[in-house]
Each structure stands twice: as C-alpha cells, then as structure tokens.
Design an enzyme around this catalytic site. Structure first.
Site, PDB file in Angstrom:
ATOM      1  CG  HIS A 210      -4.008  -3.304   2.597  1.00  0.00           C
ATOM      2  ND1 HIS A 210      -3.102  -2.888   3.529  1.00  0.00           N
ATOM      3  CD2 HIS A 210      -4.546  -2.183   2.070  1.00  0.00           C
ATOM      4  CE1 HIS A 210      -3.098  -1.571   3.591  1.00  0.00           C
ATOM      5  NE2 HIS A 210      -3.968  -1.112   2.707  1.00  0.00           N
TER       6      HIS A 210
ATOM      7  CD  GLU B 227      -1.965  -6.077   5.087  1.00  0.00           C
ATOM      8  OE1 GLU B 227      -1.525  -6.427   3.974  1.00  0.00           O
ATOM      9  OE2 GLU B 227      -2.137  -4.886   5.407  1.00  0.00           O
TER      10      GLU B 227
ATOM     11  CB  CYS C 151      -0.988  -0.026   1.169  1.00  0.00           C
ATOM     12  SG  CYS C 151      -2.296   1.199   0.983  1.00  0.00           S
TER      13      CYS C 151
END
Lengths: 254, 212
Positions: free
Chosen positions: B190, B192, B86
């Site tokens: 993202h 994650e 990001c």
C-alpha cells in the site's frame, strides 16, 4: 524480510487522548490529531486507536477522528472500541480505517468476524483480547467491556474460535500490566503468539526499551504496542528502533 | 514547486476498503482526485487507480456490476496510466483461484495465488517488508532499492512472464510485489500507507505519462 513493528496505541475518551492504569484511573495525555502528526513524522509503523468511553458505545467519535487523522498520517490505522455491528465496521473501513479491532463483539456476536472478513478480507479484522492473570486458578482470564465483564471462555478456545472465523491479527493486552510500565507479560505474549498463525501485537506494560527487547527476543510477536512509554517519557519510535536494531531486531528503514 | 501538468486522478470505487487514504495522498501532491463509480466518469481522467482490499471474486463481481470491465480495458488501450494497489494489482491478472476460479482484467497476464502456508510463517502477510527491484521503472525514480513498504494480503499476482516483474519481496516465499506492463503498474503493498517512500511512488504515478 518482514520487519517487526512498533505501534503507538492511543486511547480516546471524549475526543481526548488518555492513558489508563490497569484499565482504571486515567490521565489526559493530549490531542489525538496532533499526536498522530508527530508519530507520522517519527515514522511509527502503524497507529491503533481505541475508544474507551464506557457509557457511549458507538463509533461516531472514531469516525470524526478518522477524518482528521487520515489527512495527516500516511500509515496503517486500526480503530476499535464500541464496534458491535457490521455497519459500524464498514463505515470505519470505508472512511479510512485499514483494520477494525473487535473485542467484546467477538464474544457476543459470532457472525460479525466472518461478515467483516468476507467483505474486507481477514487482514482488516483484528481481535482484541483483554487479559488478567487469575492467581487462584493460576490461569489467564479474558475480559470484555473495557475489562469489566469476565468472559467464561478460555484463552486457547477463544483464540481458536476467532482465528477460524477469520480474524487476521490478534491484539493481546495485559490488564495487569496496563500503564504500570513494568514490562510486558512475557508468558502471556508467548502463549498467544505460539497458539496462532496470524500476526500478534503485544500490549501492556512497556516502560523502557529493554521491555521491548525482551518481548521481541523471547516471543514470536510481530509487533509491540506502546502507550505510557511514548506518552510519559521522552522516548519515541525512532529511538526505540535505534536501540533495538543493536540486538538484531529488524525494522523498516526509511 | 514548479508548474505541474494538471492530472485528474480517478480512484475506482468498488466499495472494497479504504479509498480515503489514496484520495488524501493524491490531494497532498496538489493533484485532483475523483472517485469513480460509473464508466462515463473515466473519460475526463488522466490517470486511474484501482485500490482495494478483500476478495478477488467480490471485487471482479463489482467491476462487472458497475459496467467497468471493458471501459477499464479501453482506458488502458488509450495509453493512459493505470495503477492497481493491493487487491487492485491482483485484479490486473488473468484469473484468480481464490476459492473459485474468477477471470481478472487480464492487463498483466498471470495468476493470483494464495501465499504458501508451508513457507510463510504468518498469513496474512502483514507489515513492513522490503521491495528488491529487478528492473528499472520510472515510478521508482527517487526510491532506493530495498526500501520498505506496508503490506497486508494473503494472495499475490504471479505474472506469466519475467518481463512484467519490477520488484520482489520475500516473506518466507518470494513473491512479485511490483509488476508492470506498458502503461499498467501494480503494487501489492500500500503506497498510500507507506509514508515517504510510498508517497513518492504515488506522486511519480500521478505525474507519469505512461511510457517506460
């Protein structure tokens, strides 16, 4: 193409999940960590947690929940309820929240939105609106403090103010429809989504997949939140998307 | 699960957003994660992740305040893999024009720009969107072309050369959502927060030797 989102919304009261009806009477609907694990397995797009404890307005319960939820759920997490200071927002974000939901504080402390947005980006600031339709004036009215305090500012004026201060997303909740499972307040969702350039999450009233279809097809909302639909029926995000895909509404594929 | 090389994955702490989710993801693959505040902590690492959300200018200021600018560049020169996520991907660029012009890490030559308001319906670009792969990259092993990932951003890194482009996403304006240069990779989304597909990318990164 950007996909539409379906977001299970989870209300917290004393470390339990509850579901309210028109912001009043509530029922216990389980354990927030266990349910988040299930929503992760069902590929929900995002999770929203709101602490609705009206006597203790602080973020400790949200922080302890985050610790456990972020270990089992690899999707965006938004948390709100009782965030009144920059420090509370900062602690949540550095502990695993992707966004914080500011509601009452957005009326009281005009400086909070830009402070959080400047430090963490506007995408980390969701402004929550709790709205009732007032029959007398035939106009929508805003409420703070879990629906207890009527705010004097008008809907359009408030939207203009919070988005110009740096709100990156709007979560609009209809108090009238909350927990009724009678469908979203479509005119409300339409009005809010047409008024702002930031993404809007519609909330309040989903009771069947047709309600989601109606809201996605008739308004410009980016996402819909569901509480009762997933709490009280055998519906889940996977089945909701399978249904809605038939109407050309785009969702993420796994 | 067979034997895995012992990776020690550093996560640079610029106090810019949620680090815990990245750490949890690294743990879930059985690798060790360490939050990195100072340059001397880089030495023991095999991999480094630069996460973050927020302002380019503030993040670069933190990089300098913590004395990490040259050490991160040396980390990359040593051949060890670096992943920017990001805002972390944007920091890999040469400079950002967010309000004021700020010099970036210069690891993937390019400029950080705001999404075009005249083409993108809602800014920030928030939500799940697909990444169309334009080049093979070892980090995308096992991830299908066009898979969806979670985005939240208003800016993006526009690489100087097409050779750095790995994946492109269209939010009204097509932009580069995955870029790479040798042992450096950046994801605008993202991983994650992107469930199975995202975790696969991170797992691939933690096991990557930095070669393409």
């Amino acid at each position: 193409m950007l996909k539409k989102r379906i977001i299970p919304i989870q209300l917290l009261l004393n470390e339990r999940l509850v579901k309210t009806r028109q912001f009043g009477a509530y029922r216990d609907v389980g354990d927030p960590v266990a349910s988040s694990k299930v929503y992760n397995a069902q590929n929900a797009d995002e999770l929203v947690f709101l602490n609705i404890n009206r006597s203790e307005r602080h973020v400790e319960p949200l922080l302890s929940l985050l610790e456990r939820v972020s270990a089992v759920s690899f999707m965006p997490l938004s948390l709100g309820g009782g965030i009144t200071t920059f420090d509370a927002a900062r602690r949540l974000i550095t502990s695993g929240a992707d966004k914080v939901v500011l509601n009452s504080a957005a009326y009281r402390d005009i400086g909070l939105i830009p402070r959080v947005a400047d430090s963490f980006g506007s995408q980390a600031v969701v402004v929550g609106l709790d709205v009732r339709f007032d029959e007398k004036s035939a106009e929508y009215s805003l409420y703070s403090d879990c629906g207890r305090v009527a705010e004097m500012v008008g809907l359009d004026e408030h939207l203009e103010r919070v988005t110009s201060l740096g709100a990156g997303e709007i979560l609009v909740n209809s108090i009238d429809r909350d927990g009724t499972m009678q469908g979203y307040d479509i005119p409300l969702l339409k009005r809010v989504a047409d008024a702002v350039r930031v993404p809007v999450i519609g909330c309040g009233g989903a009771g069947q997949y047709n309600h989601l279809k109606e809201a996605f097809l008739e308004t410009r909302v980016s996402a819909l939140a569901c509480g009762s639909l997933f709490n009280f029926t055998d519906s889940n995000p996977i089945r909701a998307k399978a249904f809605l895909t038939n109407y050309g509404i785009p969702f993420k594929t796994v | 699960m067979g034997h895995r090389r012992r990776s020690i994955v550093g996560i640079a702490n610029l106090e810019m957003g949620n680090l815990r989710s990245v750490g949890n993801a690294v743990d879930s693959f059985g690798y060790e994660h360490r939050f990195v505040d100072t340059a001397d902590e880089l030495e023991s690492l095999t991999h480094l992740i630069l996460p973050g959300v927020g302002s380019f200018h503030t993040a670069m200021r933190r990089v300098h305040e913590r004395g990490l600018y040259e050490p991160i560049r040396s980390f990359v020169s040593s051949g060890r893999p670096l992943l920017g996520v990001c805002l972390g991907m944007q920091l890999l660029g040469s400079h950002g024009d967010e309000g004021e012009d700020t010099v970036g890490l210069g690891l993937i030559p390019g400029i950080v720009r705001k999404l075009d308001r005249t083409r993108v319906a809602s800014i920030p670009h928030i939500g799940w969107n697909s990444v169309e792969l334009s080049a093979d990259h070892p980090l995308f092993a096992g991830v299908r072309d066009g898979a969806d990932f979670y985005f939240v951003h208003s800016y993006h890194l526009s690489p100087e050369t097409g050779e750095s482009v790995v994946g492109v996403t269209d939010c009204g304006e097509p932009f580069v959502s995955a870029a790479a240069h040798e042992n450096v990779v950046g994801f605008q989304f993202h991983p994650e927060k992107s469930q199975a597909n995202g975790l696969r990318l991170l797992d691939n990164f933690c096991g990557w030797d930095g070669r393409c």
